[in-house]
Structures are given as structure tokens and as C-alpha cells.
Design a protein around this motif. Structure first.
Motif, PDB file in Angstrom:
ATOM      1  N   GLU A  90       0.735  -1.136   0.066  1.00  0.00           N
ATOM      2  CA  GLU A  90       0.025   0.091  -0.014  1.00  0.00           C
ATOM      3  C   GLU A  90       0.730   1.119  -0.087  1.00  0.00           C
ATOM      4  OE1 GLU A  90      -3.237  -0.525   3.167  1.00  0.00           O
ATOM      5  OE2 GLU A  90      -2.056  -1.871   3.392  1.00  0.00           O
ATOM      6  N   THR A  91       0.571   2.320  -0.786  1.00  0.00           N
ATOM      7  CA  THR A  91       1.425   3.532  -0.826  1.00  0.00           C
ATOM      8  C   THR A  91       0.595   4.696  -0.422  1.00  0.00           C
ATOM      9  OG1 THR A  91       1.020   3.794  -3.119  1.00  0.00           O
ATOM     10  CG2 THR A  91       3.209   2.669  -2.566  1.00  0.00           C
ATOM     11  N   TYR A  92       1.110   5.705   0.249  1.00  0.00           N
ATOM     12  CA  TYR A  92       0.451   6.858   0.694  1.00  0.00           C
ATOM     13  C   TYR A  92       1.248   8.038   0.707  1.00  0.00           C
ATOM     14  CZ  TYR A  92      -1.915   2.937   3.455  1.00  0.00           C
ATOM     15  OH  TYR A  92      -2.683   2.075   4.104  1.00  0.00           O
ATOM     16  N   THR A  93       0.773   9.146   0.347  1.00  0.00           N
ATOM     17  CA  THR A  93       1.537  10.622   0.821  1.00  0.00           C
ATOM     18  C   THR A  93       0.154  11.167   1.432  1.00  0.00           C
ATOM     19  OG1 THR A  93       2.652  10.754  -1.139  1.00  0.00           O
ATOM     20  CG2 THR A  93       1.865  12.662  -0.205  1.00  0.00           C
TER      21      THR A  93
ATOM     22  N   THR B 119       4.839  17.876  -0.346  1.00  0.00           N
ATOM     23  CA  THR B 119       4.256  17.251  -1.702  1.00  0.00           C
ATOM     24  C   THR B 119       5.581  16.717  -2.511  1.00  0.00           C
ATOM     25  OG1 THR B 119       2.746  19.005  -1.923  1.00  0.00           O
ATOM     26  CG2 THR B 119       3.596  17.876  -4.006  1.00  0.00           C
ATOM     27  N   PRO B 120       5.452  15.169  -2.727  1.00  0.00           N
ATOM     28  CA  PRO B 120       6.777  14.903  -3.411  1.00  0.00           C
ATOM     29  C   PRO B 120       7.109  15.445  -4.701  1.00  0.00           C
ATOM     30  CG  PRO B 120       5.240  13.099  -2.971  1.00  0.00           C
ATOM     31  CD  PRO B 120       4.336  14.489  -2.433  1.00  0.00           C
TER      32      PRO B 120
ATOM     33  N   TYR C 153       6.206   9.425  -6.848  1.00  0.00           N
ATOM     34  CA  TYR C 153       6.444   8.434  -5.888  1.00  0.00           C
ATOM     35  C   TYR C 153       5.354   9.007  -4.747  1.00  0.00           C
ATOM     36  CZ  TYR C 153       9.482  12.015  -3.630  1.00  0.00           C
ATOM     37  OH  TYR C 153      10.076  13.222  -3.267  1.00  0.00           O
ATOM     38  N   ASN C 154       5.208   8.145  -3.970  1.00  0.00           N
ATOM     39  CA  ASN C 154       4.355   8.314  -2.723  1.00  0.00           C
ATOM     40  C   ASN C 154       5.569   8.536  -1.382  1.00  0.00           C
ATOM     41  OD1 ASN C 154       1.347   8.731  -2.896  1.00  0.00           O
ATOM     42  ND2 ASN C 154       1.740   6.725  -4.093  1.00  0.00           N
ATOM     43  N   HIS C 155       5.125   8.778  -0.387  1.00  0.00           N
ATOM     44  CA  HIS C 155       6.249   8.829   0.854  1.00  0.00           C
ATOM     45  C   HIS C 155       6.081   7.684   1.408  1.00  0.00           C
ATOM     46  CE1 HIS C 155       7.245  13.106   0.440  1.00  0.00           C
ATOM     47  NE2 HIS C 155       5.977  13.601   0.836  1.00  0.00           N
TER      48      HIS C 155
ATOM     49  N   ALA D 185       5.552   3.504   1.703  1.00  0.00           N
ATOM     50  CA  ALA D 185       5.258   2.185   1.431  1.00  0.00           C
ATOM     51  C   ALA D 185       4.862   1.232   2.481  1.00  0.00           C
ATOM     52  CB  ALA D 185       6.160   1.595   0.306  1.00  0.00           C
TER      53      ALA D 185
ATOM     54  N   THR E 208      13.132  12.151   2.408  1.00  0.00           N
ATOM     55  CA  THR E 208      12.103  13.295   2.704  1.00  0.00           C
ATOM     56  C   THR E 208      13.208  14.554   3.097  1.00  0.00           C
ATOM     57  OG1 THR E 208      10.797  12.015   3.524  1.00  0.00           O
ATOM     58  CG2 THR E 208      10.521  14.355   4.300  1.00  0.00           C
TER      59      THR E 208
ATOM     60  N   MET F 212       3.667  11.395   9.114  1.00  0.00           N
ATOM     61  CA  MET F 212       3.508  10.187   8.067  1.00  0.00           C
ATOM     62  C   MET F 212       3.397   8.769   8.856  1.00  0.00           C
ATOM     63  SD  MET F 212       6.505  11.041   5.212  1.00  0.00           S
ATOM     64  CE  MET F 212       6.781  12.715   4.891  1.00  0.00           C
TER      65      MET F 212
END
Length: 132
Positions: free
Chosen positions: A6-9, A15-16, A20-22, A24, A35, A64
Motif C-alpha cells: 500500500e502506498t500513501y502520501t 508534496t513529493p 512517488y508516494n512518501h 510504502a 524526505t 507520516m
């Protein structure tokens, strides 16, 4: 058993700067990618010094990690990528303040350059969720 990544930001995080998301996450394992010390409210660097940027990175990590049922006490490993090794002591000062008494394994690497002007360090980490 199938493991799904699962990936999330999460909101209220920087903001990336790329595709990509921040975060996993697989099961209880969490990885947070590189980061920098950007203030998510302004989109600008939190400061022009390593101490302030490091504190902002760790504050972003707190947000996060909270979004995936974790916190700084559940960090297993942190990588620090420093533009100038002469900033090591100032980075450590902010790190000690933010990490309290939890000392995960850590690697500090000197780098030649970072992707955004003014960025003096980036960090990534591996953590686990709090168990229910």
C-alpha cells in the motif's frame, strides 16, 4: 498469503517532487522514502540550516508514521544523506531532540548534491506499526 504493498502520501506532509508516494507499507512493515525539510504549510524549506531542516524532516516523519499506526518509537533504521559532513553535529542536535531516547540504527552518508536548491539533507526510514 499474498502481501500487498500500500502506498500513501498523507495530507499535511510535503508534496513529493516526483512520481512517488512518501510511504510504502506491507503488513506491519513501513518504508518512508527520501524526505527533505520542507514545511508542508508553505511548500518552502523550513529554514536555511541543517538543524531546522532536520527537525522539520522528523516532524514530517511523525505525521507520516501516525497516518499508518506508528510513531518515531517504532523506527528501525534511518538513513541520513548530508550535503556537508561539517553539519553532522547540528544534524545530531536536532535528531537527539526529536528522537528522545529511542535510538534506532542509523547510517549517515555524505552526498555530492541533492535534488532541490537549498536542501542540506534528506532522510528516509524503515519502521513497524504499533501492534493492536
Amino acid at each position: 498469503m499474498k502481501n500487498t504493498v500500500e502506498t500513501y502520501t498523507p495530507p499535511d506532509t510535503p508534496t513529493p517532487i516526483g512520481p512517488y508516494n512518501h510511504i510504502a507499507k506491507v503488513g506491519h512493515l513501513i518504508s518512508i522514502g527520501g524526505t527533505a525539510g520542507f514545511d508542508p504549510a508553505t511548500g518552502q524549506l523550513a529554514g536555511a540550516d541543517v538543524y531546522t531542516q532536520c527537525k522539520q524532516i522528523l516532524k514530517s516523519f511523525q505525521v507520516m508514521l501516525q497516518s499508518v499506526n506508528s510513531d518515531l518509537d517504532h523506527v528501525m533504521h534511518i538513513n541520513v544523506f548530508l550535503l556537508h559532513m561539517s553539519d553532522f553535529d547540528e544534524m545530531n542536535k536536532a535528531y537527539v531532540e526529536m528522537m528522545a531516547k529511542h535510538w534506532p540504527t542509523r547510517t549517515v552518508i555524505g552526498v555530492h548534491e541533492l535534488p532541490k536548491p537549498g536542501v542540506l539533507l534528506t532522510m528516509n526510514l524503515t519502521a513497524v506499526t504499533r501492534m493492536p
